[in-house]
Design an enzyme around this catalytic site. Structure first.
Site, PDB file in Angstrom:
ATOM      1  N   LYS A 197       0.847  -1.202   0.000  1.00 54.30           N
ATOM      2  CA  LYS A 197       0.000   0.000   0.000  1.00 54.30           C
ATOM      3  C   LYS A 197       0.877   1.246   0.000  1.00 54.30           C
ATOM      4  CE  LYS A 197      -1.930   2.787   2.807  1.00 54.30           C
ATOM      5  NZ  LYS A 197      -1.825   4.044   2.030  1.00 54.30           N
ATOM      6  N   GLU A 271       9.709   0.520  10.585  1.00 50.49           N
ATOM      7  CA  GLU A 271      10.732   1.543  10.353  1.00 50.49           C
ATOM      8  C   GLU A 271      10.034   2.872  10.560  1.00 50.49           C
ATOM      9  OE1 GLU A 271      12.547   4.316   9.155  1.00 50.49           O
ATOM     10  OE2 GLU A 271      12.611   3.600   7.081  1.00 50.49           O
ATOM     11  N   CYS A 305      13.417  10.064   7.108  1.00 51.99           N
ATOM     12  CA  CYS A 305      13.282   9.579   8.489  1.00 51.99           C
ATOM     13  C   CYS A 305      14.607   9.651   9.235  1.00 51.99           C
ATOM     14  CB  CYS A 305      12.717   8.173   8.512  1.00 51.99           C
ATOM     15  SG  CYS A 305      13.535   7.098   7.330  1.00 51.99           S
ATOM     16  N   GLU A 403      10.066  14.854  15.969  1.00 49.44           N
ATOM     17  CA  GLU A 403      10.410  14.780  14.554  1.00 49.44           C
ATOM     18  C   GLU A 403       9.592  15.814  13.779  1.00 49.44           C
ATOM     19  OE1 GLU A 403       9.070  11.298  12.313  1.00 49.44           O
ATOM     20  OE2 GLU A 403      11.059  11.234  11.400  1.00 49.44           O
TER      21      GLU A 403
HETATM   22  P1  NAD Z   1       1.638   7.841   8.481  1.00 45.02           P
HETATM   23  O1  NAD Z   1       2.344   6.921   9.410  1.00 45.02           O
HETATM   24  O2  NAD Z   1       0.269   8.277   8.849  1.00 45.02           O
HETATM   25  O3  NAD Z   1       1.552   7.179   7.032  1.00 45.02           O
HETATM   26  C1  NAD Z   1       2.467   6.215   6.519  1.00 45.02           C
HETATM   27  C2  NAD Z   1       1.692   5.148   5.767  1.00 45.02           C
HETATM   28  O4  NAD Z   1       0.822   4.454   6.671  1.00 45.02           O
HETATM   29  C3  NAD Z   1       0.792   5.678   4.656  1.00 45.02           C
HETATM   30  O5  NAD Z   1       0.764   4.746   3.598  1.00 45.02           O
HETATM   31  C4  NAD Z   1      -0.568   5.746   5.339  1.00 45.02           C
HETATM   32  O6  NAD Z   1      -1.643   5.683   4.461  1.00 45.02           O
HETATM   33  C5  NAD Z   1      -0.529   4.518   6.215  1.00 45.02           C
HETATM   34  N1  NAD Z   1      -1.387   4.575   7.403  1.00 45.02           N
HETATM   35  C6  NAD Z   1      -1.898   5.678   8.034  1.00 45.02           C
HETATM   36  N2  NAD Z   1      -2.642   5.313   9.090  1.00 45.02           N
HETATM   37  C7  NAD Z   1      -2.619   3.962   9.129  1.00 45.02           C
HETATM   38  C8  NAD Z   1      -3.199   2.986  10.000  1.00 45.02           C
HETATM   39  N3  NAD Z   1      -3.943   3.343  11.045  1.00 45.02           N
HETATM   40  N4  NAD Z   1      -2.955   1.679   9.765  1.00 45.02           N
HETATM   41  C9  NAD Z   1      -2.177   1.302   8.728  1.00 45.02           C
HETATM   42  N5  NAD Z   1      -1.619   2.168   7.864  1.00 45.02           N
HETATM   43  C10 NAD Z   1      -1.821   3.486   8.065  1.00 45.02           C
HETATM   44  O7  NAD Z   1       2.518   9.086   8.214  1.00 45.02           O
HETATM   45  P2  NAD Z   1       2.015  10.501   7.605  1.00 45.02           P
HETATM   46  O8  NAD Z   1       0.731  10.981   8.191  1.00 45.02           O
HETATM   47  O9  NAD Z   1       2.051  10.399   6.136  1.00 45.02           O
HETATM   48  O10 NAD Z   1       3.150  11.419   8.166  1.00 45.02           O
HETATM   49  C11 NAD Z   1       3.101  11.769   9.527  1.00 45.02           C
HETATM   50  C12 NAD Z   1       4.449  11.773  10.141  1.00 45.02           C
HETATM   51  O11 NAD Z   1       5.040  10.488   9.994  1.00 45.02           O
HETATM   52  C13 NAD Z   1       5.461  12.692   9.487  1.00 45.02           C
HETATM   53  O12 NAD Z   1       5.391  13.999   9.932  1.00 45.02           O
HETATM   54  C14 NAD Z   1       6.737  12.044   9.897  1.00 45.02           C
HETATM   55  O13 NAD Z   1       7.073  12.444  11.203  1.00 45.02           O
HETATM   56  C15 NAD Z   1       6.420  10.592   9.909  1.00 45.02           C
HETATM   57  N6  NAD Z   1       6.896   9.902   8.704  1.00 45.02           N
HETATM   58  C16 NAD Z   1       7.951   9.066   8.817  1.00 45.02           C
HETATM   59  C17 NAD Z   1       8.417   8.409   7.695  1.00 45.02           C
HETATM   60  C18 NAD Z   1       9.567   7.479   7.751  1.00 45.02           C
HETATM   61  O14 NAD Z   1      10.129   7.202   6.697  1.00 45.02           O
HETATM   62  N7  NAD Z   1       9.918   6.944   8.877  1.00 45.02           N
HETATM   63  C19 NAD Z   1       7.815   8.625   6.476  1.00 45.02           C
HETATM   64  C20 NAD Z   1       6.706   9.473   6.383  1.00 45.02           C
HETATM   65  C21 NAD Z   1       6.261  10.077   7.514  1.00 45.02           C
END
Ligand code: NAD
Ligand code: MG
Length: 493
Positions: A197, A271, A305, A403
């Site tokens: 996804k 991760e 990240c 972060e």
């Molecule tokens: P997120 O964790 O919400 O999203 C990451 C992925 O998880 C997306 O594909 C999203 O659709 C999916 N997701 C969201 N809620 C979910 C759930 N309940 N169950 C399963 N999957 C779910 O991250 P975001 O809202 O896009 O970004 C928020 C914060 O996350 C950023 O500000 C940053 O701090 C962090 N982030 C970290 C990384 C990394 O590489 N570690 C990458 C993007 C964002």
């Protein structure tokens, strides 16, 4: 060929007129369909609810396409396609499996330019990064893991390596194609099948990858790609037919997934976020360190990240570092991600821009001083932010602890190596760290005491398919890449 230069009056330095590159927009335009279905069992199909969502270019706010929103019924279809495919895929001779990975890698190389442009359009990152890093590294992950497919018995001598089965993989928006490759390549090499996804703001390169999978005749169901937002992710992550879940994203969601899977036999790797320290000792080559600081925090708009978002500078060189850093920061070109000379592109989404701005307001309220790129006006449309750093930051400040995931660097100082270590490790995260010194013994000593999955020495943000990547503490667990990364996709008997 010499780059074409012209004098500009809206100089972004205070040194009077400066020389600026003429616009050099990338000419390639990938074909983008008006809409994409879900990729299930080797075909693009309508989502069962008929629901679609738009994906926009963060640099122009133009709608690029619509993609399907997968719901629980679609998840069910994809998991059962992956389960059926698993029975055959795990029995294919490993060297035949390898050939598919090599074909995917070569096809990514053949379509590299198109994929790079698509990545920059959908996600906002500068073309020079998607062209030189994201896409070549994605191909490398397929080449590298294709090499392992028939050598798993050598990777784990004395053990028999068996695939775990059906793997769900959820990825974020910061490296869309590269993250897809990081996740899919090891899973396939080890004989597993996959439901991926992509993130809701950056689905297009994952769907372009689905087209590549069709082109190389990957057996149907081996990889399924479901687009959608958090709800789709949640329904995939909780499907009872999974053997493995790999997640990259926020710590908040990662913790929820860990809670939900506690007590089940689904294998989990996470991760998550980071607040990585970049430590500059007095004896470091300062000019080189400045480039490392820039690569650490302003690469990919800070949407990394492992970004080196906490800078620790030894007191004796702090004035020199800040002066050189400011000068270097003023030379960054912000703007059109498709321009070959752009260093800093657009913030990935309006929501992320709002989040970053909130942190800046909070930082200033707590007493930090903001220094940012001056210079030309930013475009009216799109989600833009000038790279910046904060001084006067105290360890207790929110900007030093949380972060930000944007182009914001928090600068702090230290006196002794012990103090640097104590402060660097004083975080719930532990994804990466950087150490800059001329002295090998100091580097080895500090690196061995840093609680971080990756420690870069006299460099920052370098990646390779053969080196394992992953976190300590709230940055997650499990490794991706290298021999260590295969472990997550195998049962050893
Ligand atoms: P997120 O964790 O919400 O999203 C990451 C992925 O998880 C997306 O594909 C999203 O659709 C999916 N997701 C969201 N809620 C979910 C759930 N309940 N169950 C399963 N999957 C779910 O991250 P975001 O809202 O896009 O970004 C928020 C914060 O996350 C950023 O500000 C940053 O701090 C962090 N982030 C970290 C990384 C990394 O590489 N570690 C990458 C993007 C964002
Ligand atoms: Mg988008």
């Amino acid at each position: 060929m010499c780059p074409r230069l012209k004098a500009v009056s809206n100089s972004n330095t205070e040194l009077g007129d400066s020389w600026e590159y003429e616009p050099a927009p990338e000419g390639t335009r990938p074909e983008i369909s008006d809409s994409y279905g879900l990729f299930i069992d080797g075909e693009f199909v309508e989502p069962s609810s008929g629901k679609m969502m738009k994906t926009v270019s963060p640099s122009t706010e133009e709608v690029l396409s619509e993609v399907g929103v997968a719901d629980a019924e679609d998840v069910d279809r994809a998991v059962s396609a992956a389960r059926t495919a698993s029975a055959k895929w795990r029995r294919i001779a490993p060297r035949e499996r390898a050939k598919y990975l090599f074909r995917i890698a070569r096809r990514i190389q053949e379509k590299a330019r198109e994929l790079a442009v698509l990545e920059s359009m959908d996600g906002g990152k500068p073309i020079k990064e998607s062209r030189d890093i994201d896409v070549p590294e994605a191909a490398k992950h397929f080449f590298y893991h294709g090499g392992w497919a028939d050598k798993l018995d050598y990777a784990f001598p004395g053990r028999q390596a068996k695939p775990v089965g059906v793997a769900a993989q959820i990825i974020p928006w910061n490296f869309p194609l590269l993250m897809a490759a990081w996740k899919i390549a090891p899973a396939l090499a080890c004989g597993n099948t996959v439901i991926l996804k992509p993130a809701e703001t950056t689905p297009l390169t994952a769907l372009a990858l689905a087209e590549i999978l069709q082109e190389v005749d990957l057996p149907p169901g081996v990889v399924n790609i479901l687009t959608g937002a958090g709800k789709t992710g949640a329904s995939l992550a909780s499907h009872p037919g999974l053997n493995k879940l790999a997640f990259t994203g926020s710590t908040e969601v990662g913790k929820k997934l860990a809670e939900n899977l506690a007590g089940t036999d689904v294998r989990l790797t996470l991760e998550l976020g980071g607040k990585s320290p970049n430590i500059i000792f007095e004896d470091a080559s300062i000019d080189q360190a400045i480039e490392g600081i820039v690569a650490g925090i302003w690469f990919n708009q800070g949407h990394v990240c492992c970004a080196g978002s906490r800078l620790f500078v030894q007191e004796g060189v702090v004035d020199e570092v800040l002066e050189k850093l400011d000068l270097r920061m003023q030379s960054l070109r912000i703007g059109d991600p498709l321009d070959k000379n752009t260093d800093v592109g657009a913030i990935n989404s309006r929501a992320q821009l709002r989040r970053i701005r909130g942190y800046l307001t909070q930082g200033k309220k707590e007493g930090a001083e903001l220094h940012r790129v001056r210079g030309p006006k930013l475009p009216d449309k799109g989600f833009w932010m000038r790279p910046c750093y904060l001084t006067g930051v105290q360890p207790a400040h929110v900007v030093a602890r949380e972060e930000i995931f944007g182009p914001v660097l928090s600068v702090m100082t230290f006196r002794t190596p012990e103090e640097a270590l104590r402060r660097a490790n004083n975080t719930p995260y532990g994804l990466a760290a950087g150490v800059w010194s001329d002295k090998g013994s100091r580097i080895f000593d500090v690196a061995s005491k840093l609680k971080a999955g990756v420690v870069w020495c006299n460099t920052y943000n370098r990646f390779d398919a053969s080196s394992p990547f992953g976190g300590f503490k709230e940055s997650g667990f499990g490794r991706e890449g290298g021999r260590q990364g295969l472990r997550a996709y195998l049962n050893l008997v």
